[in-house]
Design a protein around this motif. Sequence first.
Motif, PDB file in Angstrom:
ATOM      1  N   VAL A  93       0.857  -1.182   0.000  1.00 51.46           N
ATOM      2  CA  VAL A  93       0.000   0.000   0.000  1.00 51.46           C
ATOM      3  C   VAL A  93       0.895   1.234   0.000  1.00 51.46           C
ATOM      4  N   LEU A  94       0.370   2.327  -0.538  1.00 54.81           N
ATOM      5  CA  LEU A  94       1.107   3.587  -0.563  1.00 54.81           C
ATOM      6  C   LEU A  94       0.667   4.420   0.627  1.00 54.81           C
ATOM      7  N   VAL A  95       1.610   4.778   1.477  1.00 61.20           N
ATOM      8  CA  VAL A  95       1.310   5.487   2.724  1.00 61.20           C
ATOM      9  C   VAL A  95       1.516   6.986   2.538  1.00 61.20           C
ATOM     10  N   ASP A  96       0.494   7.756   2.819  1.00 56.55           N
ATOM     11  CA  ASP A  96       0.577   9.218   2.754  1.00 56.55           C
ATOM     12  C   ASP A  96       1.218   9.717   4.042  1.00 56.55           C
ATOM     13  N   THR A  97       2.401  10.311   3.935  1.00 57.42           N
ATOM     14  CA  THR A  97       3.111  10.796   5.127  1.00 57.42           C
ATOM     15  C   THR A  97       2.682  12.205   5.519  1.00 57.42           C
ATOM     16  N   GLY A  98       1.954  12.892   4.637  1.00 55.73           N
ATOM     17  CA  GLY A  98       1.364  14.183   4.978  1.00 55.73           C
ATOM     18  C   GLY A  98       2.280  15.377   4.836  1.00 55.73           C
ATOM     19  N   SER A  99       3.494  15.264   5.342  1.00 58.38           N
ATOM     20  CA  SER A  99       4.410  16.406   5.363  1.00 58.38           C
ATOM     21  C   SER A  99       5.839  15.901   5.400  1.00 58.38           C
ATOM     22  N   ALA A 100       6.791  16.835   5.216  1.00 61.32           N
ATOM     23  CA  ALA A 100       8.201  16.463   5.320  1.00 61.32           C
ATOM     24  C   ALA A 100       8.509  15.938   6.716  1.00 61.32           C
ATOM     25  N   ALA A 101       7.915  16.574   7.729  1.00 58.91           N
ATOM     26  CA  ALA A 101       8.135  16.121   9.107  1.00 58.91           C
ATOM     27  C   ALA A 101       7.576  14.720   9.313  1.00 58.91           C
ATOM     28  N   GLY A 102       6.434  14.441   8.677  1.00 56.25           N
ATOM     29  CA  GLY A 102       5.849  13.117   8.790  1.00 56.25           C
ATOM     30  C   GLY A 102       6.698  12.053   8.125  1.00 56.25           C
ATOM     31  N   LEU A 103       7.243  12.384   6.971  1.00 53.87           N
ATOM     32  CA  LEU A 103       8.124  11.447   6.266  1.00 53.87           C
ATOM     33  C   LEU A 103       9.385  11.199   7.075  1.00 53.87           C
ATOM     34  N   ASP A 104      10.003  12.270   7.569  1.00 51.63           N
ATOM     35  CA  ASP A 104      11.216  12.118   8.385  1.00 51.63           C
ATOM     36  C   ASP A 104      10.922  11.327   9.652  1.00 51.63           C
ATOM     37  N   GLY A 105       9.766  11.606  10.250  1.00 56.58           N
ATOM     38  CA  GLY A 105       9.395  10.912  11.482  1.00 56.58           C
ATOM     39  C   GLY A 105       9.213   9.421  11.269  1.00 56.58           C
ATOM     40  N   SER A 106       8.707   9.043  10.103  1.00 52.06           N
ATOM     41  CA  SER A 106       8.517   7.613   9.831  1.00 52.06           C
ATOM     42  C   SER A 106       9.861   6.894   9.725  1.00 52.06           C
ATOM     43  N   ILE A 107      10.864   7.570   9.172  1.00 52.27           N
ATOM     44  CA  ILE A 107      12.205   6.980   9.094  1.00 52.27           C
ATOM     45  C   ILE A 107      12.822   6.871  10.484  1.00 52.27           C
ATOM     46  N   ALA A 108      12.696   7.944  11.261  1.00 53.86           N
ATOM     47  CA  ALA A 108      13.251   7.941  12.621  1.00 53.86           C
ATOM     48  C   ALA A 108      12.622   6.835  13.467  1.00 53.86           C
ATOM     49  N   LYS A 109      11.312   6.692  13.355  1.00 54.54           N
ATOM     50  CA  LYS A 109      10.606   5.665  14.130  1.00 54.54           C
ATOM     51  C   LYS A 109      11.072   4.267  13.738  1.00 54.54           C
ATOM     52  N   ALA A 110      11.228   4.043  12.426  1.00 53.27           N
ATOM     53  CA  ALA A 110      11.688   2.733  11.970  1.00 53.27           C
ATOM     54  C   ALA A 110      13.084   2.444  12.493  1.00 53.27           C
ATOM     55  N   TYR A 111      13.954   3.457  12.475  1.00 54.77           N
ATOM     56  CA  TYR A 111      15.328   3.262  12.947  1.00 54.77           C
ATOM     57  C   TYR A 111      15.358   2.966  14.441  1.00 54.77           C
ATOM     58  N   GLU A 112      14.548   3.671  15.208  1.00 54.34           N
ATOM     59  CA  GLU A 112      14.520   3.450  16.653  1.00 54.34           C
ATOM     60  C   GLU A 112      14.092   2.028  16.988  1.00 54.34           C
ATOM     61  N   ARG A 113      13.204   1.490  16.172  1.00 54.84           N
ATOM     62  CA  ARG A 113      12.675   0.145  16.430  1.00 54.84           C
ATOM     63  C   ARG A 113      13.364  -0.926  15.591  1.00 54.84           C
ATOM     64  N   LYS A 114      14.308  -0.477  14.730  1.00 54.49           N
ATOM     65  CA  LYS A 114      14.999  -1.384  13.811  1.00 54.49           C
ATOM     66  C   LYS A 114      14.003  -2.192  12.979  1.00 54.49           C
ATOM     67  N   GLN A 115      13.006  -1.478  12.471  1.00 55.75           N
ATOM     68  CA  GLN A 115      12.006  -2.086  11.609  1.00 55.75           C
ATOM     69  C   GLN A 115      12.292  -1.760  10.146  1.00 55.75           C
ATOM     70  N   GLY A 116      11.631  -2.484   9.266  1.00 55.80           N
ATOM     71  CA  GLY A 116      11.772  -2.210   7.852  1.00 55.80           C
ATOM     72  C   GLY A 116      11.083  -0.906   7.474  1.00 55.80           C
ATOM     73  N   TRP A 117      11.656  -0.221   6.520  1.00 52.27           N
ATOM     74  CA  TRP A 117      11.057   1.021   5.976  1.00 52.27           C
ATOM     75  C   TRP A 117      11.389   1.089   4.506  1.00 52.27           C
TER      76      TRP A 117
END
Length: 348
Positions: A196-220
């Motif tokens: 699915v294509l995820v709408d991140t809404g904003s630059a902050a939202g996109l950056d936040g999704s990467i940061a969250k994945a890194y903190e949890r060592k999840q796939g992104w």
Amino acid sequence: MKLSTRLTTTAACVLALSACSKSESPPVATTAAATSEPTCGRVKVANMNWQSAEVLANVDQIILSAGYGCEVELVPGDTMPTLTSMMEKGQPDVAPEAWINAVRQPLDAAVQEGRLHYAARSLPDGGVEGWWIPKYVADQHPDIKTIDDVLKRPELFPAPEAKGKGAVHNCPSGWNCQITTENAFKAWGAKDKNFVLVDTGSAAGLDGSIAKAYERKQGWLGYYWAPTAILGRYEMVKLDAGVPHDKAAFEACNTRADCAAPVRTDWASAEVFTVVTDEFRKRAGPAYDYLSQRGWSNNTVNGLLAWMTEKQANGADAARHFLKTQPTVWEPWVSAEVAAKVRAAVGE
């Protein structure tokens, strides 16, 4: 730094990064700048309104002032108005980081007529766009090299609100890259491959999704670009599109929201040059030689932008930090005599 996908509006995003610790050679230079007395006089340098360009303008201000005795004035700038003013009025004298894809035709004409000149490539790597995954995912799964490869593994990139499906994170809403990412998603048949294509809404939202994945060592998995601060903070790997950039198809369809049949195509690498006026080139002497040699990698810029974000620093702060901490990058741009003057100016 600016995005090539946003060049249709302001010619950039900024986006604007630490892998910058490695030593770099000057991307264009073969000899250091001359050490004779400068003749450049007063110089107006465009201070573009995105981070990477702001840092470079401040680096140029310090080196031109301390190393060559120029009287440098930083003036506000942005891609279209600055380059238009240079073409029509001959001011400002220097645009340190000009993302030229959106204005290539009139700019090339001005260069051919001798009114303007391309000096060094500010970013020899060019502006980079595409789909990225975290390096720890790439290390764990060395078989994933391309977009086709990654779409075989939706379980590695779980969608936050669609159980059992993989996620591709889109570019921020309202940006042109949102459209090109949607069309890439269609072209590669990602929906049929359980994504699915995820709408991140904003630059902050996109950056936040990467940061969250890194903190949890999840796939992104998703769209991003360089140089930017987020890539200086989080090590990411750009996927190979597996196909070259198809300029005609990309511009005819993939950049349009109503594109009925998007094609598989890599993103273009944005060309980024230092542009100077003919009047400046004729009088600047060794100062122009410096600008014809000076350029840095996306890795270097990524790291500087990450440092700026962490320290809440401005372009002047980052320029001094760069000149103090990375002499192996900038000293090859100038002579030993000029380098000594610059080191003294920033306080070794």
